[in-house]
Enzyme design. Structure first.
Site, PDB file in Angstrom:
ATOM      1  N   CYS A  87       0.659  -1.049  -0.098  1.00  0.00           N
ATOM      2  CA  CYS A  87       0.072  -0.096   0.062  1.00  0.00           C
ATOM      3  C   CYS A  87       0.958   1.237   0.102  1.00  0.00           C
ATOM      4  CB  CYS A  87      -0.889   0.021   1.265  1.00  0.00           C
ATOM      5  SG  CYS A  87      -1.991   1.270   1.106  1.00  0.00           S
ATOM      6  N   GLY A 142      -0.860   2.218  -7.082  1.00  0.00           N
ATOM      7  CA  GLY A 142      -1.683   2.202  -8.295  1.00  0.00           C
ATOM      8  C   GLY A 142      -0.955   3.295  -9.288  1.00  0.00           C
ATOM      9  N   CYS A 149      -4.470   6.079  -4.919  1.00  0.00           N
ATOM     10  CA  CYS A 149      -3.684   4.620  -4.699  1.00  0.00           C
ATOM     11  C   CYS A 149      -2.213   4.565  -5.164  1.00  0.00           C
ATOM     12  CB  CYS A 149      -4.380   3.547  -5.490  1.00  0.00           C
ATOM     13  SG  CYS A 149      -3.623   1.891  -5.363  1.00  0.00           S
ATOM     14  N   GLU A 198     -10.254   0.102  -6.282  1.00  0.00           N
ATOM     15  CA  GLU A 198      -9.243  -0.583  -5.450  1.00  0.00           C
ATOM     16  C   GLU A 198      -9.830  -1.963  -5.182  1.00  0.00           C
ATOM     17  OE1 GLU A 198      -6.915   0.442  -2.345  1.00  0.00           O
ATOM     18  OE2 GLU A 198      -6.701   2.553  -2.960  1.00  0.00           O
ATOM     19  N   HIS A 238      -1.900  -4.684 -10.404  1.00  0.00           N
ATOM     20  CA  HIS A 238      -2.630  -3.626 -11.101  1.00  0.00           C
ATOM     21  C   HIS A 238      -2.873  -3.810 -12.575  1.00  0.00           C
ATOM     22  CE1 HIS A 238      -2.163  -1.097  -7.630  1.00  0.00           C
ATOM     23  NE2 HIS A 238      -1.009  -1.604  -7.526  1.00  0.00           N
TER      24      HIS A 238
HETATM   25  N1  LIG Z   1      -6.293  -2.405  -2.440  1.00  0.00           N
HETATM   26  C1  LIG Z   1      -4.874  -2.702  -2.465  1.00  0.00           C
HETATM   27  C2  LIG Z   1      -4.294  -2.275  -1.419  1.00  0.00           C
HETATM   28  C3  LIG Z   1      -4.220  -0.891  -0.826  1.00  0.00           C
HETATM   29  C4  LIG Z   1      -3.513  -0.069  -1.923  1.00  0.00           C
HETATM   30  C5  LIG Z   1      -3.364   1.290  -1.410  1.00  0.00           C
HETATM   31  N2  LIG Z   1      -4.538   1.977  -1.485  1.00  0.00           N
HETATM   32  C6  LIG Z   1      -2.221   2.166  -2.138  1.00  0.00           C
HETATM   33  O1  LIG Z   1      -2.261   3.450  -1.958  1.00  0.00           O
HETATM   34  O2  LIG Z   1      -1.380   1.589  -2.805  1.00  0.00           O
HETATM   35  C7  LIG Z   1      -4.886  -4.249  -2.773  1.00  0.00           C
HETATM   36  O3  LIG Z   1      -5.625  -5.058  -2.419  1.00  0.00           O
HETATM   37  O4  LIG Z   1      -3.877  -4.644  -3.482  1.00  0.00           O
END
Ligand SMILES: N[C@@H](CCC[C@H](N)C(=O)O)C(=O)O
Length: 286
Positions: A76, A229, A226, A217, A168
Site C-alpha cells: 500500500c 496504483g 492509490c 481498488e 494492477h
Molecule cells: N487495495 C489494495 C491495497 C491498498 C493499496 C493502496 N491504497 C495504495 O495506496 O497503494 C490491494 O488489495 O492490493
C-alpha cells in the site's frame, strides 16, 4: 469490553485506521473482522481499511494492510508514507532513512522533517514486476501484458498490467471525468483472468510528465488515491511510450498529486505527503 488505541491517517485522501502493534495486541484471527468494523462509516470509524504498524525482524518496522472488505493486501503506497511518518514522529525510528517490511518485500523510506514533523516522504518501492505469473494473470506466465486487447463486459480494451507487490491493471481513457470507474472497475476487479483479483486504474495522459488517474481498488472500491496504483500507472505509461524512464511524472489523483519516477536503475520512487486526522479509542464490537 476489548478496545485499542488508533490513529486515523490519510495519504491524499486514501484513509486508514492505523494500529501500533508495538503497543497494542490484536488476535490474528480477528483482524479481517476488525478491519471491516472500523471501516464502516455508520457503525465504525469510517475508512478505506486498517493498517497495522508492527515490529519486524528484518526492518525498522513492518506494515500490514487490510482493505475495508477484510481482505489483506500485500502492499500500500499511501500506507507506506503514513507508516513512515508515524514511525518517525513516534520515535520508533530516529534515522530519516529506514526500511519498512511489507508482505511483498522490503522498501526504503526517506522522510523530510520540519520542526520534528514529517512533511513529505519518498518511498523507494523497488522494481515493478511485469510477467503474467507475477501479477498474477492467467495466460503465458513468462509474457508481459502491454496494451493487450482483452474483452470485458462485451467490449475490447487495450490493457497493461503491473505488480508493485500487489496487482494492477491500467486502462487509458481520453477524458478522466468520463472514466468508467464504478461500472467497469468492479467487473474487472473480480474477472477470472486475475486469480487474486486486481486493482483497476484509469489513466488520461496529459503530457510526457503528467497523468490524470482514478482508481477502483481491490477490496475497497473507489478511493481518493492509490500509491501503488500511481506507481503502476507511471510504469505502464513508460512501457506504452507515453512517458520516459528516469523522468519524474506528476500523477493527479482525486485527492492530490504524487511525484513518481521509474528510474533508469529500475526502481520506482514515490514522493508525497501523509497526514494525521485524529486519534482515539476503538471499542471492538464482539
Ligand atoms: N487495495 C489494495 C491495497 C491498498 C493499496 C493502496 N491504497 C495504495 O495506496 O497503494 C490491494 O488489495 O492490493
Amino acid at each position: 469490553m476489548n478496545s485499542f488505541q488508533f490513529t486515523k491517517m490519510h495519504g491524499l485522501g486514501n484513509n486508514y485506521i492505523y494500529v501500533n502493534l508495538f503497543e497494542e495486541q490484536l488476535g490474528e484471527e480477528s483482524l479481517p473482522e476488525i478491519a471491516r468494523q472500523v471501516s464502516n462509516i455508520h457503525t465504525g470509524i469510517g475508512s478505506d481499511g486498517m493498517i497495522l504498524i508492527c515490529p519486524s525482524e528484518v526492518a525498522a518496522v513492518k506494515m500490514r494492510i487490510f482493505n475495508n472488505d477484510g481482505s489483506e493486501g500485500k502492499n500500500c503506497g499511501n500506507g507506506l508514507r503514513c507508516v513512515a511518518k508515524y514511525a518517525f514522529e513516534h520515535k520508533i525510528v530516529t534515522d530519516t532513512r529506514f526500511k519498512i517490511e511489507t508482505l511483498s518485500g522490503l522498501v526504503e523510506a526517506k522522510v523530510q522533517v520540519k520542526n520534528d514533523l514529517v512533511t513529505s516522504i519518498t518511498i523507494d518501492m523497488g522494481e515493478p514486476r511485469l510477467l503474467k505469473s507475477q501479477i498474477p494473470m492467467l495466460g503465458h506466465g513468462d509474457e508481459k501484458t502491454i496494451n493487450e486487447k482483452v474483452e470485458f463486459a462485451g467490449q475490447l480494451f487495450g490493457i497493461t498490467t503491473v505488480s508493485m507487490g500487489n496487482p494492477h491493471v491500467i486502462f487509458y481513457v481520453d477524458d478522466i471525468n468520463q472514466a468508467p470507474v464504478t461500472s467497469l472497475g468492479p467487473i474487472v476487479e473480480k474477472d477470472e483472468r486475475f486469480p487474486e483479483g486486481v486493482n483497476v486504474e484509469f489513466v488520461q495522459v496529459v503530457s510526457k510528465n503528467e497523468l490524470h488517474f482514478r482508481v477502483w481498488e481491490r477490496g475497497s472500491g473507489v478511493t481518493q488515491a492509490c500509491g501503488t496504483g500511481a506507481c503502476a500507472a507511471v510504469v505502464s505509461s513508460v512501457l506504452n511510450n507515453y512517458t520516459a524512464l528516469g523522468e519524474e511524472t506528476t500523477v493527479h489523483l482525486a485527492g492530490g498529486d504524487l511525484q513518481i519516477n521509474w528510474t533508469a536503475e529500475g526502481n520506482v520512487l514515490m514522493t508525497g505527503p501523509a497526514e494525521v486526522i485524529c486519534t482515539g479509542t476503538y471499542f471492538i464490537n464482539s
